[in-house]
Design a protein around this motif. Structure first.
Motif, PDB file in Angstrom:
ATOM      1  N   SER A  79     -32.555 -62.508  -5.028  1.00  0.00           N
ATOM      2  CA  SER A  79     -32.210 -61.239  -4.400  1.00  0.00           C
ATOM      3  C   SER A  79     -33.090 -60.164  -5.018  1.00  0.00           C
ATOM      4  O   SER A  79     -33.403 -60.217  -6.209  1.00  0.00           O
ATOM      5  CB  SER A  79     -30.744 -60.909  -4.658  1.00  0.00           C
ATOM      6  N   TYR A  80     -33.474 -59.156  -4.208  1.00  0.00           N
ATOM      7  CA  TYR A  80     -34.401 -58.132  -4.674  1.00  0.00           C
ATOM      8  C   TYR A  80     -33.817 -56.730  -4.556  1.00  0.00           C
ATOM      9  O   TYR A  80     -33.072 -56.427  -3.629  1.00  0.00           O
ATOM     10  CB  TYR A  80     -35.711 -58.213  -3.886  1.00  0.00           C
ATOM     11  N   VAL A  81     -34.197 -55.897  -5.515  1.00  0.00           N
ATOM     12  CA  VAL A  81     -33.763 -54.512  -5.599  1.00  0.00           C
ATOM     13  C   VAL A  81     -34.998 -53.616  -5.695  1.00  0.00           C
ATOM     14  O   VAL A  81     -35.925 -53.905  -6.463  1.00  0.00           O
ATOM     15  CB  VAL A  81     -32.871 -54.294  -6.848  1.00  0.00           C
TER      16      VAL A  81
ATOM     17  N   VAL B 261     -27.106 -50.407  -6.224  1.00  0.00           N
ATOM     18  CA  VAL B 261     -26.745 -51.303  -7.318  1.00  0.00           C
ATOM     19  C   VAL B 261     -26.886 -50.513  -8.616  1.00  0.00           C
ATOM     20  O   VAL B 261     -27.927 -49.910  -8.873  1.00  0.00           O
ATOM     21  CB  VAL B 261     -27.653 -52.550  -7.345  1.00  0.00           C
TER      22      VAL B 261
ATOM     23  N   LEU C 276     -33.176 -59.044  -8.591  1.00  0.00           N
ATOM     24  CA  LEU C 276     -31.919 -58.434  -9.008  1.00  0.00           C
ATOM     25  C   LEU C 276     -31.621 -58.655 -10.487  1.00  0.00           C
ATOM     26  O   LEU C 276     -31.284 -57.718 -11.211  1.00  0.00           O
ATOM     27  CB  LEU C 276     -30.795 -59.013  -8.141  1.00  0.00           C
TER      28      LEU C 276
ATOM     29  N   TYR D 186     -24.023 -55.712 -13.340  1.00  0.00           N
ATOM     30  CA  TYR D 186     -24.266 -54.688 -12.330  1.00  0.00           C
ATOM     31  C   TYR D 186     -23.049 -54.579 -11.429  1.00  0.00           C
ATOM     32  O   TYR D 186     -22.162 -55.435 -11.453  1.00  0.00           O
ATOM     33  CB  TYR D 186     -25.519 -54.996 -11.510  1.00  0.00           C
TER      34      TYR D 186
ATOM     35  N   TYR E 204     -30.301 -52.453  -3.011  1.00  0.00           N
ATOM     36  CA  TYR E 204     -30.405 -53.866  -2.660  1.00  0.00           C
ATOM     37  C   TYR E 204     -31.201 -53.977  -1.372  1.00  0.00           C
ATOM     38  O   TYR E 204     -30.887 -53.348  -0.371  1.00  0.00           O
ATOM     39  CB  TYR E 204     -29.022 -54.493  -2.490  1.00  0.00           C
TER      40      TYR E 204
END
Length: 139
Positions: free
Chosen positions: A38-40, A16, A68, A75, A30
């Motif tokens: 959502s997590y990065v 991302v 995120l 993004y 990601y």
């Protein structure tokens, strides 16, 4: 690659990209969706007040997991090396590598180990930074 203002469909292991200025973007991997978030995973400075690392280096950096949207509202998916490198398996290689690095101290270096280097290392097993190459005229 997705449009910057769109919110493309993300798959675990995608890189991302968050554009920051004319020359540089911030990159993460990601990881997953948990509930509505959502997590990065990304390489970031441990010192929250450090905006520009001294001489392009920050000794106190780490791999961190953030929602995120905390990293930015604009993004895109940027799996830039898919044409030349095979992405590693997310569940057996990428996710365990991220989990192993979480919280460990890592030296950030804008030319040799930035967030793009870290993201490509996780996804492909090679450290590459196209934005550094573009600035140096090597990519």
């Amino acid at each position: 690659m997705g449009k910057i203002n769109s919110h493309p469909k993300l798959y675990p292991g995608d890189i991302v990209e968050y554009p920051r200025n004319k020359y540089f973007s911030h990159f993460g991997i990601y990881l997953r969706r948990k509930g509505r978030r959502s997590y990065v995973a990304h390489l970031t400075s441990r010192d929250a007040d450090t905006k520009i690392p001294l001489f392009g280096r920050a000794l106190r950096s780490e791999i961190k997991l953030d929602p995120l949207e905390v990293l930015g509202s604009k993004y895109k998916v940027s799996n830039m090396l898919d044409d030349t490198h095979s992405p590693r398996d997310f569940h057996s290689v990428v996710k365990p590598a991220i989990e192993d690095m979480m919280g460990r101290e890592v030296t950030f270096d804008i030319l040799f180990h930035n967030s793009e280097h870290q993201a490509t290392l996780f996804r492909y097993g090679v450290k590459r930074s196209q934005q550094v190459g573009d600035l140096q005229g090597t990519d």
